[in-house]
Design a protein around this motif. Sequence first.
Motif, mmCIF file in Angstrom:
data_model
loop_
_atom_site.group_PDB
_atom_site.id
_atom_site.type_symbol
_atom_site.label_atom_id
_atom_site.label_comp_id
_atom_site.label_asym_id
_atom_site.label_seq_id
_atom_site.Cartn_x
_atom_site.Cartn_y
_atom_site.Cartn_z
ATOM 1 N N ALA A 311 44.919 31.107 -13.197
ATOM 2 C CA ALA A 311 46.027 31.602 -14.017
ATOM 3 C C ALA A 311 47.336 30.916 -13.672
ATOM 4 C CB ALA A 311 46.156 33.121 -13.831
ATOM 5 N N PHE A 312 47.632 30.781 -12.374
ATOM 6 C CA PHE A 312 48.937 30.296 -11.951
ATOM 7 C C PHE A 312 49.157 28.844 -12.360
ATOM 8 C CE2 PHE A 312 51.920 28.575 -8.772
ATOM 9 C CZ PHE A 312 52.975 29.462 -8.947
ATOM 10 N N TYR A 313 48.181 27.975 -12.111
ATOM 11 C CA TYR A 313 48.373 26.557 -12.397
ATOM 12 C C TYR A 313 48.287 26.258 -13.884
ATOM 13 C CZ TYR A 313 48.773 24.946 -7.622
ATOM 14 O OH TYR A 313 49.240 24.714 -6.363
ATOM 15 N N SER A 314 47.457 26.983 -14.615
ATOM 16 C CA SER A 314 47.400 26.735 -16.051
ATOM 17 C C SER A 314 48.725 27.122 -16.701
ATOM 18 C CB SER A 314 46.240 27.507 -16.679
ATOM 19 O OG SER A 314 46.391 28.891 -16.455
ATOM 20 N N GLN A 315 49.331 28.224 -16.216
ATOM 21 C CA GLN A 315 50.653 28.618 -16.727
ATOM 22 C C GLN A 315 51.697 27.540 -16.457
ATOM 23 O OE1 GLN A 315 50.276 32.840 -14.934
ATOM 24 N NE2 GLN A 315 52.098 32.890 -16.188
ATOM 25 N N PHE A 373 47.566 44.089 1.237
ATOM 26 C CA PHE A 373 46.638 44.614 0.236
ATOM 27 C C PHE A 373 47.393 45.187 -0.955
ATOM 28 C CE2 PHE A 373 44.169 48.053 -1.621
ATOM 29 C CZ PHE A 373 42.946 47.470 -1.843
ATOM 30 N N PHE A 374 48.411 46.002 -0.689
ATOM 31 C CA PHE A 374 49.159 46.647 -1.769
ATOM 32 C C PHE A 374 49.852 45.600 -2.649
ATOM 33 C CE2 PHE A 374 53.116 48.313 -3.516
ATOM 34 C CZ PHE A 374 52.684 49.458 -4.162
ATOM 35 N N ILE A 375 50.515 44.621 -2.028
ATOM 36 C CA ILE A 375 51.249 43.614 -2.796
ATOM 37 C C ILE A 375 50.303 42.774 -3.636
ATOM 38 C CG2 ILE A 375 52.599 41.482 -2.560
ATOM 39 C CD1 ILE A 375 54.136 42.795 -0.324
ATOM 40 N N GLN A 376 49.147 42.417 -3.086
ATOM 41 C CA GLN A 376 48.198 41.608 -3.858
ATOM 42 C C GLN A 376 47.635 42.392 -5.038
ATOM 43 O OE1 GLN A 376 45.746 38.792 -1.802
ATOM 44 N NE2 GLN A 376 43.923 39.363 -2.950
ATOM 45 N N ASN A 422 49.893 35.121 -5.215
ATOM 46 C CA ASN A 422 50.159 33.721 -4.886
ATOM 47 C C ASN A 422 50.646 33.577 -3.450
ATOM 48 O OD1 ASN A 422 50.237 30.943 -5.593
ATOM 49 N ND2 ASN A 422 52.447 31.069 -5.830
ATOM 50 N N ALA A 423 51.313 34.611 -2.925
ATOM 51 C CA ALA A 423 51.758 34.594 -1.529
ATOM 52 C C ALA A 423 50.697 35.169 -0.593
ATOM 53 C CB ALA A 423 53.063 35.373 -1.381
ATOM 54 N N THR A 424 50.109 36.292 -0.961
ATOM 55 C CA THR A 424 49.185 36.967 -0.041
ATOM 56 C C THR A 424 47.884 36.199 0.164
ATOM 57 O OG1 THR A 424 48.381 38.309 -1.901
ATOM 58 C CG2 THR A 424 50.092 39.272 -0.500
#
Length: 536
Positions: A311-315, A373-376, A422-424
């Motif tokens: 998702a991230f790179y296609s965007q 876990f929560f942030i992801q 993207n960070a976790t």
Amino acid sequence: MARDQLVVLKALDVAKTQWYHFTTIVIAGMGFFTDAYDLFCISLVTKLLGRIYYTKPGAPKPGTLPPNVAAAVNGVALCGTLAGQLFFGWLGDKMGRKKVYGITLVIMVICSIASGLSFGSSANGAMTTLCFFRFWLGFGIGGDYPLSATIMSEYANKKTRGAFIAAVFAMQGFGILAGGIVALIVSAAFDHRFKTPTYHENPVASLAPQADYIWRIILMFGAIPAGLTFYWRMKMPETARYTALVARNAKQAALDMSKVLKVEIDIEEEKVQRLAQEPANSFGLFSKEFAKRHGLHLLGTTSTWFLLDIAFYSQNLFQKDIFSAINWIPPAATMNAIHEVFQIAKAQTLIALCSTVPGYWFTVAFIDHLGRFFIQMMGFFFMTVFMFAIAIPYHHWTLKPNRIGFVVMYSLTFFFANFGPNATTFIVPAEIFPARLRSTCHGISAAAGKAGAIIGAFGFLYAAQNTDPKKTDAGYPPGIGVKWSLIVLGVINFIGMLFTLLVPESRGKSLEELSMENADENDDEKQAASARTASV
């Protein structure tokens, strides 16, 4: 039965935030600044490359890169990155983090410069040379992922370790932003100096000879930040965890960290001798013991990173096409080649400034309070929501009065990608695996992500094309269209939520506790169950 932890490792776990933490963030983070700049700056110049090398005389509109060339130019660095993550991840566990760290930086500097000097007697020849150097540029970038994450995790204290690793990764946002700013400055300078006409006004003159300098300058600029940090990377001592737990030299680890922490650390002669006599590798990556203790962890880190990067790179890579579709970027024929670069860079810079960069730093601020876990889970959830909110009424957003709303919604998907998985996905693999396999497992997880990025870069480059074969541009086969591509990406984000359930919470625990590094070979299921339990 658990063994006593070495004093030097305890000292790192409980150390107060000090100057060396910030210098490590800057040294490791500048590598990620360069990584992001080099990976994403290519999307700023692909349309310019199409104009320079593939515009046919007398054509009604400027040329574009053929589909196979566009896919190669956009995706070849990702292929190199995948290979580099696997190779340097493994090498970092075999030779040590520091020894390999300088090699990756040298590769990045040389190949950034070489990419800008790409040559060829024909269009395809020039693109082939560019792809060759960008593959090896990606190879060097790939090594930075496992090494930077591992070094930062092994230097950090357990209370703020998540924030420190996230801060290293957050430099990626500044790298993306810098790419847009450099492109804005270079293109504005050339456009102002030469006052080039639009393609409609004069097709030949709209492609000024100076346009060929622009893409080369933008690509070569990536060598500067990488080169500036080389000296400081070579000055860093090897991490104490590698020296003590992998190289089995706890005495040297204590001496190194005494200098870093500026405190006296007990060398513990008895423990040092005992550690040196113990076998260096109790179980390997492909052993049943690893599968029992960390198999589900590795499945969780690889699958979530894989799904996220689709998702991230296609965007990122086809955002210029999305902006064109909603007419946020004017039609190419109404601009000269240099001004088109300026418009694409302006759009990317705005997205980076308003959503990408803030998202990264929200993670830095909250990760040690909310947990990985929560942030992801939250990030995947909101990415799913906003992707569907864009995709389902897609034609509504293409209407002129609604374009600002589209940009806001699109920006929010980037914000929650960065204040989210993207960070976790970068942080957790650097924390939960044993020291002797930490860099390797992070490299495997990151490589799975780049496999997803390649699918995003290659697959959605075709999938997002017009569904009508008669209206398809530049020779692309008809695809499912932007709307259905975005719906597919929303489904992928939802699946990412499900695989997040396999990822353990690592907040507030020492690396040895998370990886069961201090556990004896015959520890039972109780230890493994404890490591899988998410802390509250």
